[in-house]
Design an enzyme around this catalytic site. Structure first.
Site, PDB file in Angstrom:
ATOM      1  N   GLY A 187       0.781  -1.237   0.000  1.00 48.40           N
ATOM      2  CA  GLY A 187       0.000   0.000   0.000  1.00 48.40           C
ATOM      3  C   GLY A 187       0.805   1.274   0.000  1.00 48.40           C
ATOM      4  O   GLY A 187       0.231   2.367   0.065  1.00 48.40           O
ATOM      5  N   GLY A 189       3.134   2.268  -2.419  1.00 50.53           N
ATOM      6  CA  GLY A 189       3.586   2.710  -3.742  1.00 50.53           C
ATOM      7  C   GLY A 189       2.854   3.946  -4.240  1.00 50.53           C
ATOM      8  O   GLY A 189       1.689   4.179  -3.907  1.00 50.53           O
ATOM      9  N   CYS A 192      -0.235   3.182  -6.253  1.00 55.00           N
ATOM     10  CA  CYS A 192      -0.969   2.109  -5.586  1.00 55.00           C
ATOM     11  C   CYS A 192      -2.309   2.597  -5.048  1.00 55.00           C
ATOM     12  O   CYS A 192      -2.409   3.714  -4.550  1.00 55.00           O
ATOM     13  CB  CYS A 192      -0.078   1.635  -4.448  1.00 55.00           C
ATOM     14  SG  CYS A 192      -0.888   0.602  -3.288  1.00 55.00           S
TER      15      CYS A 192
HETATM   16  P1  5GP Z   1       6.925   3.691  -5.693  1.00 56.40           P
HETATM   17  O1  5GP Z   1       8.415   3.649  -5.713  1.00 56.40           O
HETATM   18  O2  5GP Z   1       6.365   4.153  -6.989  1.00 56.40           O
HETATM   19  O3  5GP Z   1       6.386   4.441  -4.544  1.00 56.40           O
HETATM   20  O4  5GP Z   1       6.449   2.182  -5.466  1.00 56.40           O
HETATM   21  C1  5GP Z   1       6.789   1.123  -6.318  1.00 56.40           C
HETATM   22  C2  5GP Z   1       6.128  -0.133  -5.787  1.00 56.40           C
HETATM   23  O5  5GP Z   1       4.702  -0.011  -5.828  1.00 56.40           O
HETATM   24  C3  5GP Z   1       6.376  -1.384  -6.604  1.00 56.40           C
HETATM   25  O6  5GP Z   1       7.646  -1.940  -6.418  1.00 56.40           O
HETATM   26  C4  5GP Z   1       5.250  -2.294  -6.132  1.00 56.40           C
HETATM   27  O7  5GP Z   1       5.553  -2.947  -4.926  1.00 56.40           O
HETATM   28  C5  5GP Z   1       4.124  -1.318  -5.867  1.00 56.40           C
HETATM   29  N1  5GP Z   1       3.123  -1.349  -6.951  1.00 56.40           N
HETATM   30  C6  5GP Z   1       3.323  -1.322  -8.270  1.00 56.40           C
HETATM   31  N2  5GP Z   1       2.155  -1.351  -8.952  1.00 56.40           N
HETATM   32  C7  5GP Z   1       1.192  -1.406  -8.034  1.00 56.40           C
HETATM   33  C8  5GP Z   1      -0.230  -1.490  -8.096  1.00 56.40           C
HETATM   34  O8  5GP Z   1      -0.857  -1.447  -9.157  1.00 56.40           O
HETATM   35  N3  5GP Z   1      -0.876  -1.597  -6.909  1.00 56.40           N
HETATM   36  C9  5GP Z   1      -0.212  -1.636  -5.715  1.00 56.40           C
HETATM   37  N4  5GP Z   1      -0.924  -1.785  -4.610  1.00 56.40           N
HETATM   38  N5  5GP Z   1       1.116  -1.514  -5.613  1.00 56.40           N
HETATM   39  C10 5GP Z   1       1.807  -1.424  -6.749  1.00 56.40           C
END
Ligand code: 5GP
Length: 369
Positions: A187, A189, A192
């Site tokens: 949760g 990301g 996300c």
């Molecule tokens: P960010 O660096 O953009 O904050 O987070 C990347 C991470 O978000 C990814 O490695 C993965 O764990 C998570 N993530 C990627 N796509 C999705 C999605 O569609 N839903 C959710 N819940 N998490 C995601």
């Protein structure tokens, strides 16, 4: 009965690292950012534990190659074919870029097919030692995830295996029977929607503390996945004892990320010769792997029992990844000089973490150029 834990769980924005006197360290260039990782199932790798997310946008060849060439770790998303990955590895070798720290991602769907993919990579494309595998699922609590991990460990006893995602110490411990690195974060990301759609998730700071403590007690490692907004958050994650930090959004606006630059025009309030000034801004597309967009692109549409737990975004274009990676290494090295850590591996023992109500001074935020 439903349990309510009264302790407040903390996120990166709730804490800061308190500077303090330590060993003599005059310059950030003296800080050693490479670290040797001795994994639970016998393997050793060396590098800076920053890794790109295994998402379609940033788990691409160009991003992976850039990170590997800078002594970091990299993943490839699971939608590349065996021959594409094979060619990529060959190309890296020809260009002198080591793929020792490259993780090949597989998903949970069609376990046999996924295993066959790895085996074909090994037999046809000489994907020999070292092997690093990432088994990725948005929710690794489903029973079939454990079965898949067991199968992969049996087939590749000497590989470094990273699995996730999870967000509790109990699952971390269970998975370390067969895995080497546990990807923690649900949760957090930037693309996300899980917290909005399911109410589930755990703030990263408390999660890292919980999982690192448990994982390290059995020689396991953890990867803090999601929620990195600033380079300072990467420093915080390392100080909290995360071994790896996985990044999506911070890399997604770069030249190396998948997709073209998208230009959009805005009418500003500024007047020139009586006309409103039109400004052009550049963006890149970034989408969650559980978003409707990703489901349409890779899974033939959304199933009728699912809700989309990811967003599709247009984020500001940020230019070459080189600049971002330099900011990261520079930021970590500087953090080390504030706390007296001569090596990245000493960050946790040198760091004092303070809980804060206000992290950044945002008074001139809207004037930023
Ligand atoms: P960010 O660096 O953009 O904050 O987070 C990347 C991470 O978000 C990814 O490695 C993965 O764990 C998570 N993530 C990627 N796509 C999705 C999605 O569609 N839903 C959710 N819940 N998490 C995601």
């Amino acid at each position: 009965m439903t349990q309510l834990l009264s302790e407040t769980y903390l996120d990166y924005s709730d804490i800061l690292i308190k500077p303090k006197m330590g060993i003599n360290l005059n310059s950030r260039k003296d800080v050693i950012l490479q670290k040797e990782f001795k994994f639970k199932h016998g393997q050793i790798r060396t590098g800076l534990g920053v890794i790109n997310a295994n998402m379609a946008t940033v788990g691409n060849f160009a991003t992976a190659k850039k990170l590997l060439s800078k002594g970091m770790f990299a993943t490839l998303h699971k939608h590349y074919s065996v021959s594409e990955i094979g060619e990529f590895i060959k190309q890296c070798e020809q260009e002198g870029v080591s793929t020792e720290n490259l993780f090949i991602t597989i998903g949970l769907k069609n376990a046999d097919e996924q295993l066959a993919k790895l085996q074909e990579l090994e037999s046809k494309y000489n994907w020999g030692e070292p092997r690093n595998i990432c088994i990725d699922a948005p929710n690794f609590y489903v029973p079939k995830a454990l079965g898949m991990l067991e199968q992969v460990r049996k087939a590749f006893p000497d590989a470094v295996i990273m699995v996730g995602n999870i967000a509790s110490g109990d699952m971390c411990l269970k998975l370390l029977d067969n895995a080497d690195i546990i990807k923690c974060g649900i949760g957090s990301g930037s693309a996300c929607l899980t917290r909005k759609q399911t109410g589930c998730g755990v703030p990263m700071v408390s999660l890292i503390l919980e999982c690192a403590d448990i994982a390290h007690s059995v020689n396991g490692h953890i990867c803090a996945d999601g929620g990195i907004v600033d380079v300072g958050d990467i420093c915080k994650a390392f100080c909290l004892n995360a071994d790896f930090v996985m990044i999506g959004g911070m890399f997604a606006g770069s030249d190396e990320a998948e997709g073209d630059i998208i230009e959009k025009q805005y009418t500003t309030s500024e007047l020139l010769n009586g006309e409103h000034v039109i400004q052009t801004k550049q963006f890149k597309q970034y989408y969650g792997m559980s978003s409707e967009y990703a489901n349409n692109k890779f899974a033939g549409g959304m199933c009728n029992y699912k809700t989309s737990e990811g967003r599709e975004l247009l984020i500001p274009y940020t230019g070459s990844l080189d600049k971002i990676l330099q900011d990261i290494t520079g930021g970590i090295a500087s953090c080390c000089t504030y706390i007296g850590a001569s090596k990245i591996k000493h960050m946790p023992k040198c760091a004092t973490i303070i809980k804060v109500h206000n992290q950044l001074n945002k008074v001139f935020e809207k004037y930023s150029v």
